[in-house]
Design a protein around this motif. Structure first.
Motif, mmCIF file in Angstrom:
data_model
loop_
_atom_site.group_PDB
_atom_site.id
_atom_site.type_symbol
_atom_site.label_atom_id
_atom_site.label_comp_id
_atom_site.label_asym_id
_atom_site.label_seq_id
_atom_site.Cartn_x
_atom_site.Cartn_y
_atom_site.Cartn_z
ATOM 1 N N LEU A 324 0.813 -1.217 0.000
ATOM 2 C CA LEU A 324 0.000 0.000 0.000
ATOM 3 C C LEU A 324 0.847 1.269 0.000
ATOM 4 N N CYS A 325 2.155 1.133 0.101
ATOM 5 C CA CYS A 325 3.042 2.290 -0.052
ATOM 6 C C CYS A 325 3.282 2.493 -1.540
ATOM 7 N N GLN A 326 2.640 3.493 -2.117
ATOM 8 C CA GLN A 326 2.697 3.689 -3.570
ATOM 9 C C GLN A 326 3.054 5.137 -3.911
ATOM 10 N N SER A 327 4.127 5.608 -3.259
ATOM 11 C CA SER A 327 4.547 6.999 -3.433
ATOM 12 C C SER A 327 4.935 7.319 -4.868
ATOM 13 N N GLU A 328 5.472 6.321 -5.591
ATOM 14 C CA GLU A 328 5.918 6.582 -6.968
ATOM 15 C C GLU A 328 4.748 6.819 -7.919
ATOM 16 N N ARG A 329 3.530 6.500 -7.484
ATOM 17 C CA ARG A 329 2.339 6.728 -8.310
ATOM 18 C C ARG A 329 1.548 7.933 -7.809
ATOM 19 N N ALA A 330 2.229 8.849 -7.144
ATOM 20 C CA ALA A 330 1.543 9.950 -6.464
ATOM 21 C C ALA A 330 0.618 10.730 -7.391
ATOM 22 N N GLY A 331 1.105 11.112 -8.573
ATOM 23 C CA GLY A 331 0.287 11.909 -9.478
ATOM 24 C C GLY A 331 -0.963 11.196 -9.929
ATOM 25 N N THR A 332 -0.836 9.927 -10.307
ATOM 26 C CA THR A 332 -1.989 9.145 -10.769
ATOM 27 C C THR A 332 -2.996 8.940 -9.649
ATOM 28 N N LEU A 333 -2.498 8.598 -8.461
ATOM 29 C CA LEU A 333 -3.392 8.328 -7.330
ATOM 30 C C LEU A 333 -4.162 9.581 -6.918
ATOM 31 N N ALA A 334 -3.476 10.728 -6.866
ATOM 32 C CA ALA A 334 -4.151 11.975 -6.487
ATOM 33 C C ALA A 334 -5.234 12.335 -7.500
ATOM 34 N N ALA A 335 -4.959 12.101 -8.778
ATOM 35 C CA ALA A 335 -5.926 12.433 -9.828
ATOM 36 C C ALA A 335 -7.157 11.534 -9.774
ATOM 37 N N GLN A 336 -7.000 10.301 -9.319
ATOM 38 C CA GLN A 336 -8.114 9.355 -9.275
ATOM 39 C C GLN A 336 -8.908 9.417 -7.974
ATOM 40 N N ALA A 337 -8.350 10.010 -6.940
ATOM 41 C CA ALA A 337 -8.952 9.950 -5.610
ATOM 42 C C ALA A 337 -10.281 10.685 -5.547
ATOM 43 N N ASP A 338 -11.231 10.102 -4.779
ATOM 44 C CA ASP A 338 -12.462 10.836 -4.467
ATOM 45 C C ASP A 338 -12.480 11.280 -3.008
ATOM 46 N N CYS A 339 -11.502 10.821 -2.205
ATOM 47 C CA CYS A 339 -11.349 11.294 -0.826
ATOM 48 C C CYS A 339 -9.870 11.197 -0.461
ATOM 49 N N ILE A 340 -9.309 12.300 0.010
ATOM 50 C CA ILE A 340 -7.889 12.352 0.377
ATOM 51 C C ILE A 340 -7.774 12.686 1.857
ATOM 52 N N LEU A 341 -7.032 11.857 2.584
ATOM 53 C CA LEU A 341 -6.689 12.136 3.981
ATOM 54 C C LEU A 341 -5.229 12.569 4.012
ATOM 55 N N SER A 342 -4.966 13.800 4.443
ATOM 56 C CA SER A 342 -3.607 14.329 4.501
ATOM 57 C C SER A 342 -3.182 14.459 5.956
ATOM 58 N N LEU A 343 -2.068 13.814 6.306
ATOM 59 C CA LEU A 343 -1.580 13.781 7.686
ATOM 60 C C LEU A 343 -0.381 14.716 7.832
ATOM 61 N N GLU A 344 -0.539 15.736 8.659
ATOM 62 C CA GLU A 344 0.483 16.755 8.919
ATOM 63 C C GLU A 344 1.066 17.327 7.628
ATOM 64 N N PRO A 345 0.212 17.840 6.738
ATOM 65 C CA PRO A 345 0.735 18.392 5.482
ATOM 66 C C PRO A 345 1.536 19.670 5.711
#
Length: 649
Positions: A324-345
């Motif tokens: 579930l650690c998929q940092s290298e797909r950050a752009g694709t995942l952010a574009a597909q997300a319908d809910c984002i939880l951001s921890l200490e941004p």
């Protein structure tokens, strides 16, 4: 061979014919020599009883400089009640009494005095130490000039939200200052230079005031969000005698480190509903985890939701061995997300948007319209106006002002209550797709790392894989930033424990890596002797090569590997971009950005400071043997440096 009396300046004639005067030598005038009285001949006269009594009397000046206990002794008593193991400094007269009290009265134990060769190293060392040890270290600076030297390192620590105790000395009362230098090194407001980027500061006016300020400062430094605190120790307060009757009136408050704030239960319930209802939830972890427990909680939440995690790498947040650690797909995942939880941004706007660096800068969303955003952060609790580390404003649908690591167990409970049987089935279907995407990413990374495998200059990927072949047998820790190395450690090495990685600098100040690595290596040494590795650029290392002397002097073992591309390549690319913008060509972009002609012999530099020096290594086939020697030196308790000539990162 005996030299002739007429060759050169003879020592006896020199001593006879000149006198020292304030660092210069001048010949004594003939008249002065003629007037010098001859020493009396014969035995010295027997002193009378009156003469002997006068000799036994100490002059008043000596009386004033001799005392049983001083204010600085009490200041040391205060510091010993705090959880401080070390205090780092470059010597300075404004804290001369404190230094003497720490090393003699305090027996140089808890805290132990560490010698650095620049104030920026003292503070940067405390920065790296805190990120591994999980508690503040102290540093002390010499008045105005020492504080200015240390300012960049303080700013890095502030931007990185790292706790530390900072002290400086100051001669406050003008009638108490010695003429000359002490005036230049004193100031009316000791913290004015750094006030915009420390969490809190004070100038105690009494010893009781100092006791309360130091204890308060330690507690404030540790409270979320943490940060540096800055306390001025007045020279007169340090040096004045402390009479026994006055000492009995002094009290040291009990240190109580505050508990960390958890999120509002109602907001957490609503956040849990959003996350459970989402078809494509994504978690972004920024300045989140402080411990292994924080990492473990993040894994639990991600598995409950089967949500991919984007680790921004400000901290060691998510084990990259987990699918579930998929940092290298950050752009694709952010574009597909319908809910984002951001921890200490650190930069929520930047997580949701991207900016084009063109003639006219424009930003466009990285996320789709209607995405729900949940933020859990202490970011808004420490904002100053002048230094703009707070980034551009971005609104979240649910903004929970609380410590994310403290809050996550409560969010996990709320998610568990909201999850239904049908929701679990949907999560399992999502799980298989994420596992496949993770495996494809791993295979793609390996293929990219193999490009230019035998090239010279050496590729960064080859460097890291040759190093890993030896490190995998050890208990190791990486104490340098990963982003400047094209993130190869995060892409190739198994980062599975919290202490494997300490994150970046915070303020992006060049010179952070060598100084923070020194402090981090100290904490790792005390934690059991891990093999500590610092991979740094040549530009970074040149800001503080003398960290190796402190490491050798205090027996702090770690391996420094220089990615020597003989340039400030990020700045080189910026100049190239400007030249292209004006269609002027990039030929002259090397002016002011390259570090060559002559090339620096970093191995000799290291040996000069007392460390093992190896290199330069230009053939990738020589890496393994060089790394083997470096790791062996570190395991034997010696700092080591290996110079590797690499391609631009």
């Amino acid at each position: 061979m005996v030299k002739s009396e007429t060759s050169g300046l003879h020592r006896r004639r020199f001593l006879k014919g000149v006198v020292a005067a304030g660092g210069a030598t001048m010949a004594a005038p003939p008249t002065a020599r003629a007037q010098t009285p001859e020493p009396p001949k014969g035995p010295a006269p027997t002193p009378t009883a009156t003469t002997q009594a006068k000799e036994r009397e100490r002059p008043p000046e000596v009386e004033r400089l001799t005392t049983e206990k001083t204010g600085s002794d009490f200041m040391v008593d205060v510091c010993k009640t705090l959880n401080l193991d070390y205090i780092a400094s470059c010597p300075g007269s404004t804290f001369r009494a404190l230094q003497e009290s720490f090393i003699n009265y305090g027996a140089n134990k808890r805290p132990e005095w560490l010698t650095c060769l620049h104030e920026e190293v003292s503070v940067g060392m405390a920065h790296g130490y805190a990120k591994v040890a999980g508690k503040p270290m102290a540093a002390i600076m010499h008045g105005t000039v020492g504080t200015q030297h240390a300012a960049m390192a303080i700013y890095n620590a502030y931007c990185d939200r790292v706790p530390m105790m900072l002290f400086t000395g100051n001669a406050g009362a003008t009638n108490e200052r010695r003429p000359g230098v002490e005036w230049f090194h004193s100031v009316q407001d000791g913290a004015a230079t750094v006030r915009d980027f420390v969490k809190w500061d004070d100038y105690p006016m009494s010893l009781q005031h100092f006791a309360e300020s130091a204890v308060r400062g330690y507690a404030l430094s540790c409270a979320q969000p943490p940060g540096p605190v800055f306390i001025v120790a007045d020279a007169k307060l340090q040096e004045d005698p402390l009479e026994e009757r006055d000492a009995r009136r002094l009290r040291i408050p009990r240190l109580t480190v505050p508990s960390q704030a958890a999120g509002d239960p109602n907001a957490l319930r609503e956040a849990a509903r959003m996350l459970v209802a989402a078809e494509s939830p994504v978690i972004i972890a920024d300045r989140y985890a402080r411990s292994q427990a924080g990492m473990d909680d993040l894994v639990r939440l991600a598995e409950l939701l089967q949500a991919p995690v984007i680790d921004v790498r400000s901290r060691m947040n998510m084990p990259n061995t987990h699918y579930l650690c998929q940092s290298e797909r950050a752009g694709t995942l952010a574009a597909q997300a319908d809910c984002i939880l951001s921890l200490e941004p650190v930069d929520l706007f930047g997580q949701l948007n991207t900016m084009r660096d063109q003639l006219e800068r424009t930003d466009i969303p990285r996320v789709k319209a209607g995405v729900k955003v949940i933020s859990i952060s202490t970011h808004d609790l420490l904002v100053h106006s002048n230094y703009q580390d707070f980034q551009r404003y971005a609104a979240a649908d649910i903004n929970i002002t609380a410590d994310a690591q403290t809050t996550l167990p409560f969010l996990i409970e709320a998610v568990q209550r909201e999850t239904t049987a049908s929701g679990k089935n949907a999560n399992e279907m999502r799980s298989e797709k994420l596992r496949q995407a993770y495996q494809r990413s791993v295979e793609r990374t390996r293929a990219e790392a193999a490009l230019g495998w035998d090239a010279s200059p050496i590729t960064t990927a080859r460097l890291y894989m040759e190093l890993w072949a030896l490190l995998q047998k050890e208990d190791w820790a990486l104490v340098s930033d990963s982003d400047f190395s094209s993130r190869w450690p995060h892409r190739l090495w198994p980062l599975d424990k919290h202490y494997r990685f300490i994150g970046g600098s915070g303020g992006y100040g060049v010179g952070y890596q060598p100084v923070a690595a020194l402090g981090a290596a100290l904490a790792h040494r005390d934690a059991g002797g891990r093999v500590v590795v610092n991979v740094t650029g040549d530009g970074e290392f040149n800001m503080a090569p003398h960290t190796l002397w402190t490491a050798a002097h205090h027996r702090i073992p770690y391996l420094t590997i220089i990615q020597n591309n003989r340039a400030y390549h990020q700045e080189l690319m910026h100049v190239q971009r400007m030249a292209n913008r004006h269609d002027r060509g990039v030929r002259n972009a090397i002016i002011g950005t390259t570090i060559d002609n002559p090339n620096i012999d970093y191995a000799k530099v290291a040996m000069g400071y007392g460390a093992l020096g190896i290199g330069p290594i230009e053939d990738p086939n020589d890496l393994a043997e060089a790394f083997r020697k470096g790791i062996a030196a570190v395991k034997a308790g010696q700092p080591a440096l290996i110079d590797v000539v690499t391609q631009p990162r």
